[in-house]
Design a protein around this motif. Structure first.
Motif, PDB file in Angstrom:
ATOM      1  N   PHE A 129       0.756  -1.180   0.093  1.00  0.00           N
ATOM      2  CA  PHE A 129       0.039  -0.052  -0.079  1.00  0.00           C
ATOM      3  C   PHE A 129       0.685   1.374   0.253  1.00  0.00           C
ATOM      4  N   SER A 175       3.336   4.191  -1.019  1.00  0.00           N
ATOM      5  CA  SER A 175       3.847   5.090  -2.154  1.00  0.00           C
ATOM      6  C   SER A 175       5.150   5.981  -1.731  1.00  0.00           C
ATOM      7  N   GLY A 207       1.981   1.865  11.674  1.00  0.00           N
ATOM      8  CA  GLY A 207       2.642   0.308  11.399  1.00  0.00           C
ATOM      9  C   GLY A 207       1.730  -0.638  11.715  1.00  0.00           C
TER      10      GLY A 207
HETATM   11  O1  V47 Z   1       1.561   3.135   9.209  1.00  0.00           O
HETATM   12  C1  V47 Z   1       1.030   4.392   4.350  1.00  0.00           C
HETATM   13  C2  V47 Z   1      -0.320   4.430   6.345  1.00  0.00           C
HETATM   14  C3  V47 Z   1       0.912   5.452   8.407  1.00  0.00           C
HETATM   15  C4  V47 Z   1      -0.634   4.534   2.947  1.00  0.00           C
HETATM   16  O2  V47 Z   1      -0.210   8.472  15.825  1.00  0.00           O
HETATM   17  C5  V47 Z   1      -0.980   4.509   4.221  1.00  0.00           C
HETATM   18  O3  V47 Z   1      -0.998  10.168  15.813  1.00  0.00           O
HETATM   19  C6  V47 Z   1      -3.266   5.086   3.337  1.00  0.00           C
HETATM   20  O4  V47 Z   1       0.477   6.332  11.551  1.00  0.00           O
HETATM   21  N1  V47 Z   1      -2.625   4.874   2.101  1.00  0.00           N
HETATM   22  C7  V47 Z   1       1.671   6.182   8.915  1.00  0.00           C
HETATM   23  N2  V47 Z   1      -2.407   5.029   4.567  1.00  0.00           N
HETATM   24  C8  V47 Z   1       0.839   7.492   9.540  1.00  0.00           C
HETATM   25  C9  V47 Z   1       0.384   7.199  10.786  1.00  0.00           C
HETATM   26  C10 V47 Z   1      -0.438   8.072  11.492  1.00  0.00           C
HETATM   27  C11 V47 Z   1      -0.898   9.237  11.010  1.00  0.00           C
HETATM   28  C12 V47 Z   1      -1.380  10.457  11.771  1.00  0.00           C
HETATM   29  C13 V47 Z   1      -1.201  10.247  13.176  1.00  0.00           C
HETATM   30  C14 V47 Z   1      -0.837   9.098  13.810  1.00  0.00           C
HETATM   31  C15 V47 Z   1      -0.622   9.284  15.406  1.00  0.00           C
HETATM   32  C16 V47 Z   1      -0.262   8.133  12.972  1.00  0.00           C
HETATM   33  O5  V47 Z   1       0.289   5.755   7.127  1.00  0.00           O
HETATM   34  C17 V47 Z   1       1.222   3.849   8.076  1.00  0.00           C
HETATM   35  C18 V47 Z   1       0.186   3.253   7.219  1.00  0.00           C
HETATM   36  O6  V47 Z   1      -0.667   2.742   7.806  1.00  0.00           O
HETATM   37  N3  V47 Z   1      -0.180   4.636   4.931  1.00  0.00           N
HETATM   38  N4  V47 Z   1       0.734   4.330   2.920  1.00  0.00           N
HETATM   39  C19 V47 Z   1      -1.540   4.622   1.738  1.00  0.00           C
HETATM   40  N5  V47 Z   1      -1.146   4.520   0.512  1.00  0.00           N
END
Ligand code: V47
Length: 359
Positions: free
Chosen positions: A71, A73, A176
């Motif tokens: 998933f 990018s 994650g």
């Molecule tokens: O683990 C990566 C996700 C996450 C894609 O803890 C995607 O407050 C959708 O975890 N489409 C990282 N999702 C970002 C994250 C986060 C964001 C905001 C707040 C908090 C917090 C944590 O982004 C990754 C994965 O699940 N991710 N690629 C995608 N193409």
């Protein structure tokens, strides 16, 4: 036959916990608005109209990553690949220095799993950020990164955590988690640590008094049952530790990744997933609609479907924008306050631990 939502509503009114089957029913039931009403009632019981956001900065110091999650990018496999980048620590520090006039309260760091950096890159990163702004909360490195560091630098997960905490780590973000069920996890994120290790790292963090977040990536190849299983795993851990403070459903974005043939989840799926999260994950106080992932309009509606938090100003997000998010790259606190107010809710600036901030 009576509508199964009546049974669920009666349970909620009696303060009874919803079951796995109730969760699946909520995903399959045609009446989205009724599910939203139930979720909104639980939201208002806990938080009234309050909607939290924080003044934060997102930093991704490297996108070099040995994992090949379907998933994603953002990741680039090798340092020499086109678009691969690894900032020097000075470049990272400059990002924070450049914002010296902003009353930031949190820096959120997420990186690729870089195979060649020394462990000191990460400890020095924390030490350096704290030296520039000692009052800023450092929410850095997902449990997947912690597990990767432990394997790469031949330490235990606990040693990694203790060293990072000594260098200034204040909390773990929720990234994650993806989907915990092994059928899906092995297909879309096979190089990432499994659900048990993710949870054991968060459990350790909770055991030393650290609060953490937990996410769920939805709208790709997972079933509704697997979403509910994910929520119940979180709920079970939090019954013991009480350390998860926010549950964050993250909408899959299909541009520029191996799952690009899949459609993005619809707005109604996003609203429903947020609502079911509020109803099922009953012991995590905050349900976050990360506006970069939901889109701004849907984030506003979600404030009536169970969400009570929007994350923050963000400012330097790459993971979603490389995967097709068309939201702004950053929001000012004024813009967030306005979008909450016109959605009919009350904006409250918070710190990472949900204490109200007054300037
Ligand atoms: O683990 C990566 C996700 C996450 C894609 O803890 C995607 O407050 C959708 O975890 N489409 C990282 N999702 C970002 C994250 C986060 C964001 C905001 C707040 C908090 C917090 C944590 O982004 C990754 C994965 O699940 N991710 N690629 C995608 N193409």
């Amino acid at each position: 036959m009576s509508d199964p939502l009546h049974h669920i509503e009666a349970k909620l009114e009696a303060g009874e916990r919803l079951s796995f089957d109730d969760g699946v029913t909520l995903f399959n039931h045609p009446d989205l608005h009724e599910i939203g009403r139930l979720a909104n009632r639980e939201r208002e019981k806990r938080h009234g109209a309050t909607t939290y956001y924080n003044y934060n900065l997102r930093l991704e110091a490297t996108n070099v990553c040995v994992a090949s999650c379907m998933f994603c990018s953002f990741a680039r496999l090798k340092p020499g690949d086109a678009d691969a980048y690894t900032m020097t620590l000075e470049q990272v520090f400059d990002k924070l220095r450049a914002r010296k006039d902003q009353p930031l309260t949190e820096v959120h760091v997420v990186n690729g799993l870089h195979p060649d950096l020394p462990f000191s890159y990460y400890t020095d990163l924390l030490i350096g950020l704290k030296a520039i702004r000692p009052e800023i909360h450092l929410k850095c490195f997902t449990a997947v990164e912690i597990a990767f560091f432990a394997d790469l630098y031949k330490m235990t997960d606990e040693q990694v955590m203790r060293e990072l905490m000594a260098a200034g780590l204040d909390s773990l973000p929720g990234g994650g988690a993806e989907i915990f069920a092994p059928r899906v996890r092995l297909k879309i994120a096979h190089d990432k640590c499994d659900a048990d290790r993710y949870m054991s790292i968060h459990r350790f963090a909770h055991s030393v008094g650290m609060k953490t977040n937990v996410t769920m990536l939805y709208g790709h190849i997972e079933t509704f049952e697997e979403r509910v299983d994910h929520m119940i795993r979180v709920r079970d851990v939090n019954d013991e530790t009480h350390g998860f403070q926010a549950f964050i459903p993250l909408a899959f974005h299909p541009d520029n990744n191996q799952l690009r043939k899949l459609p993005a989840p619809s707005a109604s799926d996003t609203l429903r997933t947020i609502a079911v999260s509020r109803l099922m994950v009953d012991n995590v106080p905050h349900i976050k609609a990360f506006w970069v992932a939901t889109g701004v309009d849907v984030a506003q509606i979600s404030l009536w479907y169970g969400a009570n938090d929007l994350d923050g100003t963000v400012q330097e997000e790459k993971i979603y924008h490389m995967a097709g998010s068309r939201t702004p790259l950053a929001m000012t606190p004024e813009a967030i306050e306005r979008l909450v107010t016109i959605a009919g809710r009350e904006p409250v600036e918070r710190d990472t631990f949900y204490n109200r901030i007054t300037h």
